[in-house]
Structures are given as structure tokens and as C-alpha cells.
Design an enzyme around this catalytic site. Sequence first.
Site, PDB file in Angstrom:
ATOM      1  N   HIS A 272       3.558   2.478  -0.810  1.00 62.26           N
ATOM      2  CA  HIS A 272       4.771   2.662  -1.608  1.00 62.26           C
ATOM      3  C   HIS A 272       4.262   4.110  -2.499  1.00 62.26           C
ATOM      4  CE1 HIS A 272       5.784  -1.194  -0.523  1.00 62.26           C
ATOM      5  NE2 HIS A 272       5.173  -1.639  -1.374  1.00 62.26           N
TER       6      HIS A 272
ATOM      7  N   ASP B 283      -2.576  -2.227  -0.958  1.00 63.47           N
ATOM      8  CA  ASP B 283      -1.374  -3.269  -1.020  1.00 63.47           C
ATOM      9  C   ASP B 283      -0.360  -2.376  -1.324  1.00 63.47           C
ATOM     10  OD1 ASP B 283       0.292  -5.755  -0.871  1.00 63.47           O
ATOM     11  OD2 ASP B 283      -0.173  -5.537  -3.109  1.00 63.47           O
TER      12      ASP B 283
HETATM   13  C1  BG6 Z   1       4.665  -5.601  -1.853  1.00 68.88           C
HETATM   14  C2  BG6 Z   1       3.526  -5.903  -2.420  1.00 68.88           C
HETATM   15  O1  BG6 Z   1       4.684  -4.470  -0.861  1.00 68.88           O
HETATM   16  O2  BG6 Z   1       5.253  -4.804  -2.928  1.00 68.88           O
HETATM   17  C3  BG6 Z   1       3.326  -6.646  -3.782  1.00 68.88           C
HETATM   18  O3  BG6 Z   1       2.591  -6.383  -1.225  1.00 68.88           O
HETATM   19  C4  BG6 Z   1       3.938  -6.054  -4.914  1.00 68.88           C
HETATM   20  O4  BG6 Z   1       1.887  -6.989  -3.952  1.00 68.88           O
HETATM   21  C5  BG6 Z   1       5.345  -5.735  -4.189  1.00 68.88           C
HETATM   22  O5  BG6 Z   1       4.247  -7.201  -5.674  1.00 68.88           O
HETATM   23  C6  BG6 Z   1       6.153  -4.952  -5.408  1.00 68.88           C
HETATM   24  O6  BG6 Z   1       7.502  -4.535  -4.974  1.00 68.88           O
HETATM   25  P1  BG6 Z   1       8.587  -4.342  -5.908  1.00 68.88           P
HETATM   26  O7  BG6 Z   1       9.956  -4.143  -5.139  1.00 68.88           O
HETATM   27  O8  BG6 Z   1       8.778  -5.697  -6.732  1.00 68.88           O
HETATM   28  O9  BG6 Z   1       8.242  -3.408  -6.907  1.00 68.88           O
END
Ligand code: BG6
Length: 485
Positions: free
Chosen positions: A240, A235
Site C-alpha cells: 500500500h 503487510d
Molecule cells: C491490509 C492489511 O492490507 O490493510 C491490514 O493486511 C490492514 O493489516 C489493512 O489493517 C488496512 O486497510 P484500510 O483500508 O483499513 O486502511
Amino acid sequence: MTDETAERSSTLLLFGATGDLAKRMLLPSLYALYADGLIAPDLRIFGTARSALSDDEYRDFARQALDEFLPTDRKTPAAIADFLNRLYYQPLDASVVDGFGPLAAKIGDISGGLSIFLSTAPSLFEPTIKGLQQAGLACANVRIGLEKPLGNDLASSAQINDAVARVFPEDRTFRIDHYLGKETVQNLMALRFANMLFEPLWNANAIEHVQITVSETVGLEGRAAFYDGTGALRDMLQNHMLQLLALTAMEPPANFDSTAIRDEKVKVLRALRPVADGDSMRGQYGDGAVNSQPVGSYANDLGEASDTETFVALKAYIDNWRWHGVPFYLRTGKRLAERRSEIVIQFKTVPHNIFDPRGGKLEANQLIIRLQPEEYVRLMVMAKEPGLERGDVRLREVPLDLSLTTAFAGSQRRIAYERLLLDLIEGDQTLFVRRDEVEAQWKWVDAIREVWKKNKVGAKPYASGSWGPSAAIALTERDGASWHE
Ligand code: BG6
């Protein structure tokens, strides 16, 4: 950088238009772009999803979403009313190819270019692509944005990418990783390549290790069906965090354009050494308290026991000259002590401490790049404490702070999807992930899952509100390092 031949699309089509992402992010982002005159005032926006709604009903839906998710200072009734008039809706069961005819009829003329944003269940990707093609909605002036999850391993991601590639060539395929749309993530490139200061030291000669932390305080948030089959590694880390790693570690690209930057990122991703047995661990949150509020365990949120990880920590190496022998410690998890995304560059100590005979102890410099929720760059430097003592020299670490929030206090803060939707509409691929990058990411992540399977690495419990299982701490401590907390 926008491809010179890319044209602004005059129509946008959102799949998953009644979903959570549309409500929280896409509609508010489109409104902000519209209100600030960043998208053409005559851009037509079509939404489609399964629900049988009329245009007016969809406009009501969008009005409620804006009401709920726009910051108060962004709500201008006249602009909202104008914006809602740009919205149209066509119900569609994307699993049935025949439904795409009426959708195309509703959209009508796409000679001004069409940008599609696909955020649907992975099982609908292939039928949607086929449906678009058959309905004439995949011609040369149509580009497609793809929101994750795009598969859950290399094989399934390749299958989706193949299905897309049969209809949309790579230069019209925009794979979204919303972290790339975040202002501070783009700032990482400015920090590295717009300053002379850092680059000469940005390598194994001066850097001891690098840490990347993306911690969240939220738990499952009603996403049980998706999350339990996915886990933190797939995930968050696969996409990321590896993008953050690639931007931190890549060679300087020759230009600020989509090919040059993505070429450099993919080289880093391909140079990642398979993670050694024992260099990765997984965890799962238990009962605890986050921000002083008691919260239940993952099993409790899920309603059953499960071995899915909500936390992962690992040690990575990049096998190239620049990063030879430099560990990259990565960790991410839900229900941790704080919400925080940051990159920490831990420099080496100076080769010789001239203050030592006078009791002057040195800490190695550290560069902290905080991406969210605060946005700053902080360099920890050694300084002498004021005083007239001749015998002792007291040295202390002090922060040299650059708060981006303060420095750019007058600028409008943009959320990631504003940037990404604008780039999709304008045809700029720089902040989208190329197929070779995604596949290098999956290949490396699949190997980690293989190690877990082979060694039966279970998810270790950790208390909600902590920094994860103690094994994550051991991962750095056994190398003499510690997580920045
Ligand atoms: C998403 C995930 O890609 O990114 C989530 O699927 C996560 O689980 C989210 O909470 C976090 O994104 P951000 O922008 O809040 O750091």
C-alpha cells in the site's frame, strides 16, 4: 481504462467465499454494485470454499454478512433477495486437483467470460491454478484477480507469479492492492494531472520532503497466525505505502490507461535507493490506551513474546532528476494514536523573506492530502494577520481547505472493493498491480530486511495510543523535519 477487447464477464467465481474478506467486503460490494445496476442483472456469482454448504446455506451466510456489514441506508429487502438469488456455492478442497471437475460442472457454460477472485491461503495458490487449468476454467476468456499475500519476499512472490503466468498471461492477471481502489487514492492522480497548479512545483526545486503516514488504531484483530510471520513492513509498506509513494512521485503518464500509468509507477519503484543503515526502524506496541480505552500489548494479543514489528518508519530516496535529494519519510503502524492515511508535501521556504526586518516569520507551505478517514486536500499558506501596525508585520499560517466529502456530498461513497470487483469483471487493469511493480517493491523491501538482519535491528517498544517509538521521531528530527501530527 478498459482494454477495448475486454468483455464483461457474465460469471464471477469467488475463492475463499466464506472468509472474512468475503463477509466484510466482497459480498457487500457485490450487492452494492448489483443494487445500483452497475453489474449485469444476470451476472452469476459462484462461491467456493472448504465448508460443505448448499446454495441455500451459502445464501443464508451471505444474507447474514449483508445484514452485519451493509450500512443501514443500503439495505433494501427486495434488492437483497434478488441479489441472493444470483449466488451459488460449490464446496471445494482447493489442495486436491480432482475437486475442480465438479466445480466446473456446477458453473457450466463460461462462454460469456469468467472472472475469478482468489483470496486464499498462499499455499493454495499453486494447486488452485493447476486445478482451474485442468478443469477448463483457465481459457482465453477467464481472468484472475489475486488478493494478497502473494508471497512474503521476492523469491516466493516470483514463484507464485510464475505459477500464475504458466496459465494466465499478464493481461488476464489482476493483482489487488485495495488501496488503489480507494477514491482518494485515485484522486491523487486528479490532483496532480488535472490541475496546472501543482505540477510545476512537484520536484526537488520546490519540495523539501514528503511524508506518507498510514496509521491504524487496531491491533492484531485475531490475525495472529498471518501477522506474526509478516510484520508491518511486509503487510503495509511493501504494497500500500509503496503504491502511494509511486503515485505521488511518478512522472505524468501520457494517457490514463493501465500501461501508461503502470509504466510510470514502475520507473519510480525501480529508482528507489536501497535504504541506508540507520534510516529505518521498527517498533512493537505495548500496553496503552487507544481512543481512551486501555489495550494490551502485542505480546499479550499474541499470547507469547515475539520480535515482529507492528510499526515501521524509514527514510527513502528516489534516485532520479525530479526527486534528487528529497527524503520521503514513510511510517505505518498498528495501535497508534489515530487512524489516518495521508501524504504531506513539505515545500521549501521562500528564497528571501522580505518581512524579516519587520519581524514577519515565515513557515514553508505544506500540502496535506488526507486519504482517510476524512478526505481532503489542505494547503497551508502564509497570510497577514489583520491589523494597522506599521512596525510589525504578523504573518500566520492559514489552511486553504478542500473537503472532498463536502464537495461531493451528494455522491454515493464507494468502498475500494466495489471499484476493484467492477474493474475485474469489466477487464480494466489500471488499478491493479503489474508483476514488474510487485517485484520492484519486494526487491527494495527485502534489502531493508537484510539490513535489519545484519544490524540486528530489534522492534522497539512503544505505548499503544502513541505515535510510535521515539526513534521514529528522531528519524525526521535529525534532518530538521518533523512528522505531521
Ligand atoms: C491490509 C492489511 O492490507 O490493510 C491490514 O493486511 C490492514 O493489516 C489493512 O489493517 C488496512 O486497510 P484500510 O483500508 O483499513 O486502511
